[in-house]
Design a protein around this motif. Structure first.
Motif, mmCIF file in Angstrom:
data_model
loop_
_atom_site.group_PDB
_atom_site.id
_atom_site.type_symbol
_atom_site.label_atom_id
_atom_site.label_comp_id
_atom_site.label_asym_id
_atom_site.label_seq_id
_atom_site.Cartn_x
_atom_site.Cartn_y
_atom_site.Cartn_z
ATOM 1 N N LEU A 249 11.366 78.359 -56.535
ATOM 2 C CA LEU A 249 12.158 78.450 -57.757
ATOM 3 C C LEU A 249 13.589 77.978 -57.522
ATOM 4 O O LEU A 249 14.176 77.266 -58.353
ATOM 5 C CB LEU A 249 12.169 79.892 -58.274
ATOM 6 C CG LEU A 249 10.982 80.323 -59.141
ATOM 7 C CD1 LEU A 249 10.991 81.831 -59.325
ATOM 8 C CD2 LEU A 249 11.027 79.630 -60.498
ATOM 9 N N ILE A 250 14.145 78.368 -56.381
ATOM 10 C CA ILE A 250 15.511 77.964 -56.053
ATOM 11 C C ILE A 250 15.594 76.450 -55.871
ATOM 12 O O ILE A 250 16.528 75.796 -56.350
ATOM 13 C CB ILE A 250 15.999 78.702 -54.796
ATOM 14 C CG1 ILE A 250 16.184 80.199 -55.101
ATOM 15 C CG2 ILE A 250 17.312 78.106 -54.275
ATOM 16 C CD1 ILE A 250 16.491 81.041 -53.880
ATOM 17 N N ALA A 251 14.598 75.874 -55.196
ATOM 18 C CA ALA A 251 14.585 74.419 -55.001
ATOM 19 C C ALA A 251 14.537 73.702 -56.342
ATOM 20 O O ALA A 251 15.274 72.739 -56.583
ATOM 21 C CB ALA A 251 13.388 74.017 -54.133
ATOM 22 N N SER A 252 13.663 74.166 -57.229
ATOM 23 C CA SER A 252 13.522 73.540 -58.533
ATOM 24 C C SER A 252 14.785 73.679 -59.362
ATOM 25 O O SER A 252 15.193 72.750 -60.060
ATOM 26 C CB SER A 252 12.337 74.167 -59.274
ATOM 27 O OG SER A 252 12.203 73.642 -60.571
ATOM 28 N N GLU A 253 15.432 74.828 -59.291
ATOM 29 C CA GLU A 253 16.609 75.095 -60.117
ATOM 30 C C GLU A 253 17.844 74.354 -59.631
ATOM 31 O O GLU A 253 18.651 73.881 -60.438
ATOM 32 C CB GLU A 253 16.882 76.610 -60.152
ATOM 33 C CG GLU A 253 17.936 77.036 -61.144
ATOM 34 C CD GLU A 253 17.461 76.957 -62.590
ATOM 35 O OE1 GLU A 253 18.311 77.130 -63.489
ATOM 36 O OE2 GLU A 253 16.260 76.720 -62.820
ATOM 37 N N THR A 254 18.007 74.248 -58.320
ATOM 38 C CA THR A 254 19.234 73.678 -57.763
ATOM 39 C C THR A 254 19.109 72.207 -57.390
ATOM 40 O O THR A 254 20.118 71.522 -57.217
ATOM 41 C CB THR A 254 19.650 74.451 -56.506
ATOM 42 O OG1 THR A 254 18.614 74.308 -55.502
ATOM 43 C CG2 THR A 254 19.874 75.926 -56.810
ATOM 44 N N GLY A 255 17.867 71.722 -57.229
ATOM 45 C CA GLY A 255 17.683 70.362 -56.751
ATOM 46 C C GLY A 255 17.799 70.234 -55.247
ATOM 47 O O GLY A 255 17.767 69.131 -54.697
ATOM 48 N N ILE A 256 17.914 71.381 -54.556
ATOM 49 C CA ILE A 256 17.952 71.370 -53.092
ATOM 50 C C ILE A 256 16.530 71.198 -52.573
ATOM 51 O O ILE A 256 15.602 71.856 -53.040
ATOM 52 C CB ILE A 256 18.557 72.670 -52.545
ATOM 53 C CG1 ILE A 256 19.982 72.874 -53.062
ATOM 54 C CG2 ILE A 256 18.564 72.675 -51.009
ATOM 55 C CD1 ILE A 256 20.562 74.245 -52.738
ATOM 56 N N ALA A 429 -0.702 65.096 -71.825
ATOM 57 C CA ALA A 429 0.745 64.895 -71.717
ATOM 58 C C ALA A 429 1.037 64.374 -70.326
ATOM 59 O O ALA A 429 0.269 64.611 -69.382
ATOM 60 C CB ALA A 429 1.487 66.203 -71.981
ATOM 61 N N LEU A 430 2.137 63.671 -70.181
ATOM 62 C CA LEU A 430 2.548 63.145 -68.885
ATOM 63 C C LEU A 430 3.838 63.797 -68.432
ATOM 64 O O LEU A 430 4.779 63.957 -69.215
ATOM 65 C CB LEU A 430 2.752 61.622 -68.963
ATOM 66 C CG LEU A 430 1.521 60.767 -69.226
ATOM 67 C CD1 LEU A 430 1.912 59.299 -69.293
ATOM 68 C CD2 LEU A 430 0.463 60.992 -68.164
ATOM 69 N N LEU A 431 3.859 64.198 -67.166
ATOM 70 C CA LEU A 431 5.068 64.746 -66.556
ATOM 71 C C LEU A 431 5.363 63.982 -65.283
ATOM 72 O O LEU A 431 4.451 63.500 -64.605
ATOM 73 C CB LEU A 431 4.883 66.230 -66.218
ATOM 74 C CG LEU A 431 4.566 67.196 -67.369
ATOM 75 C CD1 LEU A 431 4.345 68.602 -66.809
ATOM 76 C CD2 LEU A 431 5.674 67.202 -68.402
ATOM 77 N N SER A 432 6.625 63.874 -64.933
ATOM 78 C CA SER A 432 6.990 63.336 -63.624
ATOM 79 C C SER A 432 7.226 64.512 -62.690
ATOM 80 O O SER A 432 7.680 65.575 -63.104
ATOM 81 C CB SER A 432 8.244 62.463 -63.727
ATOM 82 O OG SER A 432 9.335 63.210 -64.234
ATOM 83 N N PHE A 433 6.915 64.317 -61.413
ATOM 84 C CA PHE A 433 6.951 65.422 -60.457
ATOM 85 C C PHE A 433 7.696 65.000 -59.199
ATOM 86 O O PHE A 433 7.392 63.981 -58.587
ATOM 87 C CB PHE A 433 5.529 65.851 -60.097
ATOM 88 C CG PHE A 433 5.454 66.948 -59.072
ATOM 89 C CD1 PHE A 433 6.202 68.112 -59.208
ATOM 90 C CD2 PHE A 433 4.624 66.824 -57.960
ATOM 91 C CE1 PHE A 433 6.126 69.128 -58.259
ATOM 92 C CE2 PHE A 433 4.546 67.833 -57.016
ATOM 93 C CZ PHE A 433 5.293 68.986 -57.160
ATOM 94 N N ASN A 434 8.678 65.817 -58.827
ATOM 95 C CA ASN A 434 9.391 65.642 -57.566
ATOM 96 C C ASN A 434 8.912 66.742 -56.626
ATOM 97 O O ASN A 434 9.349 67.897 -56.731
ATOM 98 C CB ASN A 434 10.904 65.725 -57.788
ATOM 99 C CG ASN A 434 11.708 65.426 -56.530
ATOM 100 O OD1 ASN A 434 11.309 65.799 -55.427
ATOM 101 N ND2 ASN A 434 12.838 64.749 -56.688
ATOM 102 N N GLY A 435 8.014 66.382 -55.704
ATOM 103 C CA GLY A 435 7.415 67.384 -54.827
ATOM 104 C C GLY A 435 8.406 68.022 -53.885
ATOM 105 O O GLY A 435 8.276 69.205 -53.535
ATOM 106 N N ALA A 436 9.411 67.277 -53.453
ATOM 107 C CA ALA A 436 10.391 67.823 -52.518
ATOM 108 C C ALA A 436 11.197 68.948 -53.149
ATOM 109 O O ALA A 436 11.621 69.896 -52.468
ATOM 110 C CB ALA A 436 11.323 66.719 -52.029
ATOM 111 N N LYS A 437 11.403 68.848 -54.465
ATOM 112 C CA LYS A 437 12.220 69.841 -55.169
ATOM 113 C C LYS A 437 11.391 70.759 -56.059
ATOM 114 O O LYS A 437 11.947 71.596 -56.782
ATOM 115 C CB LYS A 437 13.287 69.131 -56.003
ATOM 116 C CG LYS A 437 14.248 68.288 -55.157
ATOM 117 C CD LYS A 437 15.231 67.536 -56.020
ATOM 118 C CE LYS A 437 16.165 66.679 -55.147
ATOM 119 N NZ LYS A 437 17.124 65.895 -55.959
ATOM 120 N N MET A 438 10.061 70.617 -56.016
ATOM 121 C CA MET A 438 9.176 71.464 -56.817
ATOM 122 C C MET A 438 9.515 71.391 -58.304
ATOM 123 O O MET A 438 9.441 72.385 -59.014
ATOM 124 C CB MET A 438 9.247 72.929 -56.348
ATOM 125 C CG MET A 438 8.803 73.157 -54.933
ATOM 126 S SD MET A 438 7.002 73.007 -54.724
ATOM 127 C CE MET A 438 6.890 71.479 -53.809
#
Length: 452
Positions: A249-256, A429-438
């Motif tokens: 959750l923190i990774a997704s919220e902060t982009g870390i 529906a289509l979503l883009s996903f950044n796995g590193a940042k969840m």
């Protein structure tokens, strides 16, 4: 002088308290929620009370009323009414109480007496084994320790509020180097266009093969409901710990990067970002990471969270890790069927959407077309039957598909397939996903039913 060693010892018990508990539950059905995670029928000393409590539990699991008449009829139907003292005794139990006040305290007393009785039994068996000398003393010792540990384990609350978990995780990192929707928002325009939000009383199955991003999307759903929709959310995580979910959750919220968080390589500017994620910290997200959670404990916890915390979205990660009713333990398909029925019953009884993650069978990998189908739902067709919506996740890139038939890039794209939508369109529906940042985001590509 009387020899104390010859004194007849009566096992620890609290008969009057047992009677009060049974009477209170038959007066107020909701009282069962307060005690079902503390005691079961075996906790009672009196055999009559064991049978009565088992009848109450059966009625609860069937979403039936619990009162003098229903309990009496259930015992009559099972042929045990006379064994518990007849209808007169059932009525007498309710006459001993006026309300369910303090029932949790009473249940703790009954649980304590049960633990005392079982401890006496375990110690006696251990003593007998030592005298017989048939087993290694170290094995006897280890078995005693394990048995006592199991005895004192309960289904007590393991619910933690997210802001408290984040505070704990920060300490860990530092020491270790008006939408117009009718339901709960998913936070994604494409999905909300299909659903109008997650609807009350709906059971939503979110399914996919490993590495499709089920848990990450689930956390995005939870965050968006709590932050954007200001809806209290509870996550029952049977696979990951609350710390692991919070890291994501923190990774997704902060982009870390999650990798940076897990390897404790955070710098001052990272900590500043975490401290500044006020919206997430102030949101109401509850996480229960009880492993092997029984469906009965789940139902009771959900009812209490709805009553005490106004929870408006329930998430389970994931369905196949839950424990069904004991009578189905030798039939996995029936067990899963009972779990899916219970999940739908919770959604309906509490009038909240329930999102349950589910695994898909390996049949997907055996086909040329890897896009999942309803028949791929693992272990039970009843999941499809009970669900109001079945949502599949499909990442074309994972299977080497880099472009759709129109030449659009599929790199980093996740297809969200509504294979069943009881009250709406079957659409994608289509979503883009950044796995590193969840992190999932709305994708600019046009939403279409037939992508390939």
């Amino acid at each position: 002088m009387k020899n104390k060693s010859n004194t007849l010892h009566v096992p620890p018990q609290a008969m009057e308290i047992e009677e009060v508990i049974l009477g209170a539950v038959m007066l107020e059905r909701e009282a069962y929620h307060e005690i079902s995670n503390l005691i079961n029928e075996n906790s009672f000393y009196d055999l009559r009370h064991q049978k009565i409590f088992k009848a109450i539990k059966s009625l609860f699991m069937a979403s039936q009323p619990i009162d003098i008449l229903t309990v009496t009829n259930h015992l009559r139907n099972t042929g045990e009414l006379e064994a518990v003292g007849g209808a007169f005794y059932i009525t007498e139990l309710t006459s001993r109480v006026t309300s369910s006040a303090n029932i949790e305290h009473h249940a703790l007393i009954v649980m304590q007496k049960y633990v005392e009785r079982e401890t006496i039994r375990l110690v006696a068996e251990t003593s007998q084994n030592i005298f017989e000398g048939s087993s290694d003393i170290f094995n006897i010792h280890d078995n005693l320790i394990i048995s006592i540990q199991k005895l004192t384990e309960t289904n007590g609350d393991q619910v933690s509020e997210l802001n408290n978990i984040i505070t704990d995780r920060l300490s860990y990192y530092e020491t270790k180097n008006d939408s117009g929707l009718t339901g709960v928002t998913s936070g994604f325009n494409g999905i909300d266009l299909i659903t109008s939000g997650w609807q009350k009383s709906n059971l939503i199955i979110l399914a996919g093969r490993p590495a499709m991003g089920k848990t990450a999307l689930m956390l995005n759903f939870a965050r968006n409901a709590a932050v954007l929709g200001e809806i209290p959310v509870v996550i029952f995580s049977l696979e990951m710990s609350k710390e692991q979910l919070t890291d994501r959750l923190i990774a997704s919220e902060t982009g870390i990067s999650l990798d940076l968080i897990l390897n404790r390589g955070l710098q001052d500017h990272h900590f500043k970002k975490i401290h500044e994620m006020k919206e997430l910290i102030d949101s109401q997200i509850f996480i229960d990471d009880t492993s092997a959670l029984s469906i009965q404990a789940f139902r009771s916890k959900c009812a209490r969270l709805k009553r005490n915390n106004k929870v408006g979205l329930i998430i389970v990660d994931y369905l196949q890790l839950m424990k069904g009713e004991p009578e189905y333990k030798n039939n996995r398909e029936q067990e899963i069927s009972s779990i899916s029925r219970s999940l739908k019953a919770v959604a309906k009884d509490l009038n909240v959407p329930v999102i349950a993650l589910s695994q898909l069978s390996r049949k997907v990998e055996e086909r040329a077309d890897k896009r999942p189908m309803l028949s791929d739902l693992r272990e039970s067709g009843s999941i499809e039957q009970d669900a109001d919506q079945v949502v599949f996740l499909f990442r074309p890139e994972y299977y080497g598909i880099k472009e759709d038939r129109y030449g659009n890039s599929m790199i980093g794209i996740t297809e969200v397939i509504f294979a069943k939508n009881r009250n709406g369109a079957v659409d994608n529906a289509l979503l883009s996903f950044n796995g590193a940042k969840m992190k999932f985001c709305d994708n600019a590509l046009e939403i279409t039913q037939d992508l390939f």
